[in-house]
Scaffold this motif. Structure first.
Motif, PDB file in Angstrom:
ATOM      1  N   SER A 173       7.982  13.200 -14.379  1.00  0.00           N
ATOM      2  CA  SER A 173       8.872  12.368 -15.193  1.00  0.00           C
ATOM      3  C   SER A 173       8.466  10.898 -15.215  1.00  0.00           C
ATOM      4  O   SER A 173       9.088  10.098 -15.913  1.00  0.00           O
ATOM      5  N   LEU A 174       7.436  10.524 -14.459  1.00  0.00           N
ATOM      6  CA  LEU A 174       7.033   9.126 -14.361  1.00  0.00           C
ATOM      7  C   LEU A 174       6.485   8.630 -15.697  1.00  0.00           C
ATOM      8  O   LEU A 174       5.457   9.102 -16.179  1.00  0.00           O
ATOM      9  N   THR A 175       7.209   7.694 -16.314  1.00  0.00           N
ATOM     10  CA  THR A 175       6.802   7.150 -17.611  1.00  0.00           C
ATOM     11  C   THR A 175       6.634   5.638 -17.580  1.00  0.00           C
ATOM     12  O   THR A 175       6.092   5.067 -18.509  1.00  0.00           O
ATOM     13  N   ASP A 176       7.089   4.979 -16.522  1.00  0.00           N
ATOM     14  CA  ASP A 176       7.035   3.528 -16.459  1.00  0.00           C
ATOM     15  C   ASP A 176       6.488   3.099 -15.112  1.00  0.00           C
ATOM     16  O   ASP A 176       7.180   3.145 -14.092  1.00  0.00           O
ATOM     17  N   LEU A 177       5.214   2.699 -15.098  1.00  0.00           N
ATOM     18  CA  LEU A 177       4.562   2.244 -13.881  1.00  0.00           C
ATOM     19  C   LEU A 177       4.185   0.784 -14.106  1.00  0.00           C
ATOM     20  O   LEU A 177       3.150   0.483 -14.696  1.00  0.00           O
ATOM     21  N   ASN A 178       5.036  -0.131 -13.654  1.00  0.00           N
ATOM     22  CA  ASN A 178       4.847  -1.559 -13.879  1.00  0.00           C
ATOM     23  C   ASN A 178       4.418  -2.207 -12.563  1.00  0.00           C
ATOM     24  O   ASN A 178       5.249  -2.626 -11.767  1.00  0.00           O
ATOM     25  N   ILE A 179       3.101  -2.214 -12.337  1.00  0.00           N
ATOM     26  CA  ILE A 179       2.556  -2.754 -11.093  1.00  0.00           C
ATOM     27  C   ILE A 179       1.388  -3.669 -11.414  1.00  0.00           C
ATOM     28  O   ILE A 179       0.817  -3.632 -12.495  1.00  0.00           O
ATOM     29  N   LEU A 180       1.029  -4.474 -10.447  1.00  0.00           N
ATOM     30  CA  LEU A 180      -0.143  -5.347 -10.534  1.00  0.00           C
ATOM     31  C   LEU A 180      -1.194  -4.743  -9.631  1.00  0.00           C
ATOM     32  O   LEU A 180      -0.965  -4.519  -8.456  1.00  0.00           O
ATOM     33  N   ARG A 237       0.853  -1.180   0.000  1.00  0.00           N
ATOM     34  CA  ARG A 237       0.000   0.000   0.000  1.00  0.00           C
ATOM     35  C   ARG A 237       0.890   1.231   0.000  1.00  0.00           C
ATOM     36  O   ARG A 237       1.705   1.423   0.899  1.00  0.00           O
ATOM     37  N   ILE A 238       0.702   2.048  -1.002  1.00  0.00           N
ATOM     38  CA  ILE A 238       1.425   3.308  -1.124  1.00  0.00           C
ATOM     39  C   ILE A 238       0.471   4.390  -0.636  1.00  0.00           C
ATOM     40  O   ILE A 238      -0.511   4.708  -1.288  1.00  0.00           O
ATOM     41  N   ARG A 239       0.744   4.918   0.524  1.00  0.00           N
ATOM     42  CA  ARG A 239      -0.174   5.868   1.169  1.00  0.00           C
ATOM     43  C   ARG A 239      -0.092   7.268   0.560  1.00  0.00           C
ATOM     44  O   ARG A 239       0.691   7.532  -0.345  1.00  0.00           O
ATOM     45  N   ASN A 240      -0.905   8.149   1.098  1.00  0.00           N
ATOM     46  CA  ASN A 240      -0.988   9.531   0.595  1.00  0.00           C
ATOM     47  C   ASN A 240       0.383  10.181   0.481  1.00  0.00           C
ATOM     48  O   ASN A 240       1.187  10.111   1.402  1.00  0.00           O
ATOM     49  N   GLN A 241       0.619  10.799  -0.630  1.00  0.00           N
ATOM     50  CA  GLN A 241       1.779  11.646  -0.880  1.00  0.00           C
ATOM     51  C   GLN A 241       3.125  10.948  -0.699  1.00  0.00           C
ATOM     52  O   GLN A 241       4.135  11.613  -0.468  1.00  0.00           O
ATOM     53  N   VAL A 242       3.173   9.639  -0.845  1.00  0.00           N
ATOM     54  CA  VAL A 242       4.441   8.912  -0.674  1.00  0.00           C
ATOM     55  C   VAL A 242       5.523   9.451  -1.596  1.00  0.00           C
ATOM     56  O   VAL A 242       6.649   9.686  -1.176  1.00  0.00           O
ATOM     57  N   PHE A 243       5.196   9.659  -2.852  1.00  0.00           N
ATOM     58  CA  PHE A 243       6.182  10.162  -3.814  1.00  0.00           C
ATOM     59  C   PHE A 243       5.848  11.594  -4.245  1.00  0.00           C
ATOM     60  O   PHE A 243       6.181  12.023  -5.342  1.00  0.00           O
ATOM     61  N   TRP A 244       5.202  12.334  -3.383  1.00  0.00           N
ATOM     62  CA  TRP A 244       4.805  13.708  -3.667  1.00  0.00           C
ATOM     63  C   TRP A 244       6.014  14.537  -4.088  1.00  0.00           C
ATOM     64  O   TRP A 244       7.040  14.557  -3.416  1.00  0.00           O
ATOM     65  N   ASN A 245       5.909  15.155  -5.237  1.00  0.00           N
ATOM     66  CA  ASN A 245       6.916  16.090  -5.711  1.00  0.00           C
ATOM     67  C   ASN A 245       8.272  15.437  -5.968  1.00  0.00           C
ATOM     68  O   ASN A 245       9.310  16.072  -5.817  1.00  0.00           O
ATOM     69  N   CYS A 246       8.263  14.172  -6.345  1.00  0.00           N
ATOM     70  CA  CYS A 246       9.495  13.498  -6.772  1.00  0.00           C
ATOM     71  C   CYS A 246       9.609  13.720  -8.280  1.00  0.00           C
ATOM     72  O   CYS A 246       9.289  12.843  -9.095  1.00  0.00           O
ATOM     73  N   SER A 247      10.041  14.890  -8.641  1.00  0.00           N
ATOM     74  CA  SER A 247       9.983  15.347 -10.025  1.00  0.00           C
ATOM     75  C   SER A 247      10.869  14.559 -10.991  1.00  0.00           C
ATOM     76  O   SER A 247      10.640  14.602 -12.194  1.00  0.00           O
ATOM     77  N   SER A 248      11.846  13.817 -10.507  1.00  0.00           N
ATOM     78  CA  SER A 248      12.716  13.019 -11.376  1.00  0.00           C
ATOM     79  C   SER A 248      12.315  11.553 -11.443  1.00  0.00           C
ATOM     80  O   SER A 248      12.920  10.785 -12.186  1.00  0.00           O
ATOM     81  N   LEU A 249      11.297  11.151 -10.679  1.00  0.00           N
ATOM     82  CA  LEU A 249      10.886   9.750 -10.637  1.00  0.00           C
ATOM     83  C   LEU A 249      10.408   9.296 -12.014  1.00  0.00           C
ATOM     84  O   LEU A 249       9.478   9.865 -12.572  1.00  0.00           O
ATOM     85  N   GLU A 250      11.084   8.273 -12.555  1.00  0.00           N
ATOM     86  CA  GLU A 250      10.774   7.769 -13.890  1.00  0.00           C
ATOM     87  C   GLU A 250      10.090   6.410 -13.871  1.00  0.00           C
ATOM     88  O   GLU A 250       9.299   6.098 -14.748  1.00  0.00           O
ATOM     89  N   LYS A 251      10.409   5.580 -12.865  1.00  0.00           N
ATOM     90  CA  LYS A 251       9.962   4.190 -12.928  1.00  0.00           C
ATOM     91  C   LYS A 251       9.618   3.652 -11.544  1.00  0.00           C
ATOM     92  O   LYS A 251      10.372   3.839 -10.597  1.00  0.00           O
TER      93      LYS A 251
END
Length: 97
Positions: A89-96, A55-69
């Motif tokens: 920058s998020l372009t690859d979200l490989n999750i189930l 479980r990825i809770r609220n704002q876990v990756f908030w404002n991670c502007s370089s996050l790609e994958k």
């Protein structure tokens, strides 16, 4: 064994990559928020249990502007509101889901 990451545990840090075991099932609010250098988050397999979930809770990756994958292909994933907000920058979200 690590099972949870606390609220804001790594926020504002100069982290580039994060590798988490699938024993982590709960990532607290804002745990990696404002990590502007963060590019890759990956869950690696430590068991063969296809029912592993995170479980990825609220704002876990908030404002991670370089996050790609985010890579968690063998884990059921629940993302709370704004969990990935301002990750331009998020372009690859490989999750189930």
């Amino acid at each position: 064994m690590i099972t949870k990451i606390a609220k804001y545990a790594f926020s504002h840090m100069d982290i580039v990559e994060v590798y988490l075991p699938n024993s982590v099932y709960d990532i607290g609010q804002g745990a990696f928020s404002d990590c502007h250098q963060l590019k890759i988050v990956s869950f690696y397999r430590t068991t063969n249990n296809i029912n592993d979930k995170v479980r990825i809770r609220n704002q876990v990756f908030w404002n991670c502007s370089s996050l790609e994958k985010i890579y968690a292909p063998m884990m059921r994933t629940h993302i709370d509101s704004h969990g990935l907000a301002h990750c331009e920058s998020l372009t690859d979200l490989n999750i189930l889901i």
